[in-house]
Design a protein around this motif. Structure first.
Motif, PDB file in Angstrom:
ATOM      1  N   ASN A  87       0.827  -1.215   0.000  1.00 22.36           N
ATOM      2  CA  ASN A  87       0.000   0.000   0.000  1.00 22.36           C
ATOM      3  C   ASN A  87       0.854   1.255   0.000  1.00 22.36           C
ATOM      4  N   GLY A  88       2.152   1.075   0.210  1.00 25.51           N
ATOM      5  CA  GLY A  88       3.042   2.222   0.250  1.00 25.51           C
ATOM      6  C   GLY A  88       4.294   1.894   1.043  1.00 25.51           C
ATOM      7  N   ASP A 128       5.058   5.969 -11.170  1.00 17.28           N
ATOM      8  CA  ASP A 128       3.732   6.596 -11.207  1.00 17.28           C
ATOM      9  C   ASP A 128       3.229   6.901  -9.809  1.00 17.28           C
ATOM     10  N   SER A 129       4.127   7.180  -8.897  1.00 15.07           N
ATOM     11  CA  SER A 129       3.699   7.429  -7.527  1.00 15.07           C
ATOM     12  C   SER A 129       4.400   8.681  -7.002  1.00 15.07           C
ATOM     13  N   GLN A 130       4.301   8.911  -5.711  1.00 19.72           N
ATOM     14  CA  GLN A 130       4.902  10.111  -5.145  1.00 19.72           C
ATOM     15  C   GLN A 130       5.108   9.950  -3.646  1.00 19.72           C
ATOM     16  N   ILE A 131       5.956  10.812  -3.083  1.00 18.96           N
ATOM     17  CA  ILE A 131       6.054  10.910  -1.633  1.00 18.96           C
ATOM     18  C   ILE A 131       4.866  11.763  -1.191  1.00 18.96           C
ATOM     19  N   ASN A 132       4.076  11.256  -0.259  1.00 22.09           N
ATOM     20  CA  ASN A 132       2.905  12.009   0.176  1.00 22.09           C
ATOM     21  C   ASN A 132       3.211  12.931   1.341  1.00 22.09           C
ATOM     22  N   ALA A 133       4.154  12.520   2.186  1.00 19.67           N
ATOM     23  CA  ALA A 133       4.421  13.342   3.364  1.00 19.67           C
ATOM     24  C   ALA A 133       5.769  13.018   3.972  1.00 19.67           C
ATOM     25  N   ASN A 182       4.157  21.547   0.602  1.00 20.58           N
ATOM     26  CA  ASN A 182       3.081  21.316   1.591  1.00 20.58           C
ATOM     27  C   ASN A 182       3.021  19.875   2.063  1.00 20.58           C
ATOM     28  N   LYS A 183       4.190  19.267   2.210  1.00 20.06           N
ATOM     29  CA  LYS A 183       4.217  17.857   2.591  1.00 20.06           C
ATOM     30  C   LYS A 183       4.929  17.635   3.923  1.00 20.06           C
ATOM     31  N   SER A 235      -5.294  11.953   6.940  1.00 19.13           N
ATOM     32  CA  SER A 235      -5.688  13.212   6.294  1.00 19.13           C
ATOM     33  C   SER A 235      -5.073  13.365   4.903  1.00 19.13           C
ATOM     34  N   LEU A 236      -4.152  12.482   4.537  1.00 21.67           N
ATOM     35  CA  LEU A 236      -3.424  12.673   3.266  1.00 21.67           C
ATOM     36  C   LEU A 236      -4.331  12.419   2.058  1.00 21.67           C
TER      37      LEU A 236
END
Ligand code: IMP
Ligand code: MG
Length: 369
Positions: A259-260, A284-289, A344-345, A368-369
């Motif tokens: 899931n991450g 195709d993904s990213q660092i969310n926080a 904003n992460k 909240s992400l």
């Protein structure tokens, strides 16, 4: 990024690029047809936007009509093509140009050829805005192609995923990795990062990637990357970022259905943060926080001295060494705090309290992400 029903799509072809392709097709076709008055036939539903833009740009007189076929179900082209609205006018002796939004397997096109077999048209030409050469299974000639694209599902500019997305003015591509939660976890020595990482990975089914562990694993197992890293370490040199990134990439690939990820110990520099962004982007993904546990220095010193008494770790026994490690942590992470804040992460989380209180605080950030 956009979400349609259960799936995520990323921007792929802009409005501007589409318009350039449409204009080029208009020019080519107008040039080839000279003073012939063509009948442009759009294949509904997908081609409505393309046909509309196309005929607005077409510089000479023309007729426009539609036929309506349906073949696609969800993400796959189906064998069963339904003819919902066929030809409604006499096309004998006319030059017909089919305007398709997209040609994928070519099944729809085969049906179009079947439809026109007995129409006695003067000429039948095929123009498609998008074309997936890797998916095309037929050998009907495609006279005009706007943009060749890889065999991946797209939406927008008339194209839909189960009814949604036709209204989007640009094209979006299905993300190969669906939604993941990727965290960079930070915390000064003694903040309880390891403990919290263990709770979070269970709770959210994330894979914890500790760079230190990854290095030790690769060196111990003498992997190619481990040997490469060791060759630098043996010379007393820093391991180049690319080697570390390649190791992290291998970990990410090993856990393709996670899931991450929780990244721990990486990145430490601005360049590494960028490299990690690029790595996630290639998936195709990213660092969310970036989540940083915040604990007051005096509490950290107290905790570490306490830990030193029982663990016997030399670096946990000396107060000035402890203070240096804490100072070093803030010096190093300030850059990263800025890097992720700018996107904003950055999320600072109070790391003082019971283990479960802190887990709750971290969870509310993740939720909240
Ligand atoms: P074909 O019959 O397999 O060539 O597929 C052609 C039709 O399938 C198109 O007219 C579209 O309606 C649909 N289609 C093919 N590829 C896509 C896609 O990537 N997104 C949305 N619809 C598609
Ligand atoms: Mg279509």
């Amino acid at each position: 990024m956009i979400k349609l029903r259960d799936l995520y799509f990323k921007p792929f072809i802009s409005e501007g690029e589409i318009q350039v392709a449409v204009q080029r097709m208009v020019d080519d076709i107008a040039n080839d047809l000279q003073d012939e008055v063509p009948v442009f036939i759009g294949i509904l539903n997908g081609s409505f936007m393309f046909v509309s833009d196309f005929v607005k740009l077409y510089p000479k007189p023309c007729e426009v009509t539609f036929i309506k076929l349906a073949s696609y179900e969800g993400l796959k082209s189906s064998d069963d093509i339904q003819r919902l609205i066929g030809i409604t006018q006499d096309l004998t002796g006319r030059t017909v140009v089919i305007l398709e939004d997209i040609i994928d397997s070519g099944k729809t096109l085969a049906e179009v050829h079947r439809i026109f077999k007995n129409e006695n048209v003067k000429e039948l030409k095929i123009a498609t805005l998008f074309y997936k050469p890797e998916a095309y299974k037929k050998d009907f000639k495609l006279h005009y192609v706007g943009i060749e694209i890889p065999d991946k599902f797209i939406v927008g500019y008339g194209l839909d995923y189960n009814g949604l997305g036709r209204d989007l003015p640009a094209i979006y591509q299905l993300k190969t990795t669906q939604h993941m939660t990727n965290l960079v976890l930070f915390g000064p020595p003694g903040a309880g990062k390891g403990t919290q990482a263990n709770f979070l990975k269970e709770k959210y089914n994330l894979v914890h990637i500790s760079t230190g562990d990854v290095f030790r694993f690769n060196i111990k197992n003498e992997t190619a990357l481990g040997m490469l890293a060791k060759s630098y370490m043996d010379k007393g040199e820093l391991v180049p970022d690319q080697v570390t990134i390649d190791m992290l990439n291998a970990e990410v690939e090993k856990n393709a259905d996670a899931n991450g990820f929780i990244f721990d110990g990486f990145p430490r520099t601005h360049a590494q943060a960028e490299a990690l962004d690029n790595l996630m982007d290639s998936k195709d993904s990213q660092i969310n926080a970036m989540i940083a546990l915040e604990v007051d220095d005096e509490i950290l010193v107290e905790r570490l001295l306490e830990r030193g008494k029982s663990s016997g770790r030399a670096d946990d026994a000396d107060e000035s060494i402890i203070r240096n490690r804490i100072t070093e942590y803030y010096n190093k992470t300030a850059i990263l705090k800025d890097y992720y804040s700018a996107q904003n992460k950055y999320f600072g989380v109070d790391g003082v309290g019971s283990i479960s209180e802190i887990t709750d605080r971290l969870s509310s950030v993740i939720d909240s992400l």
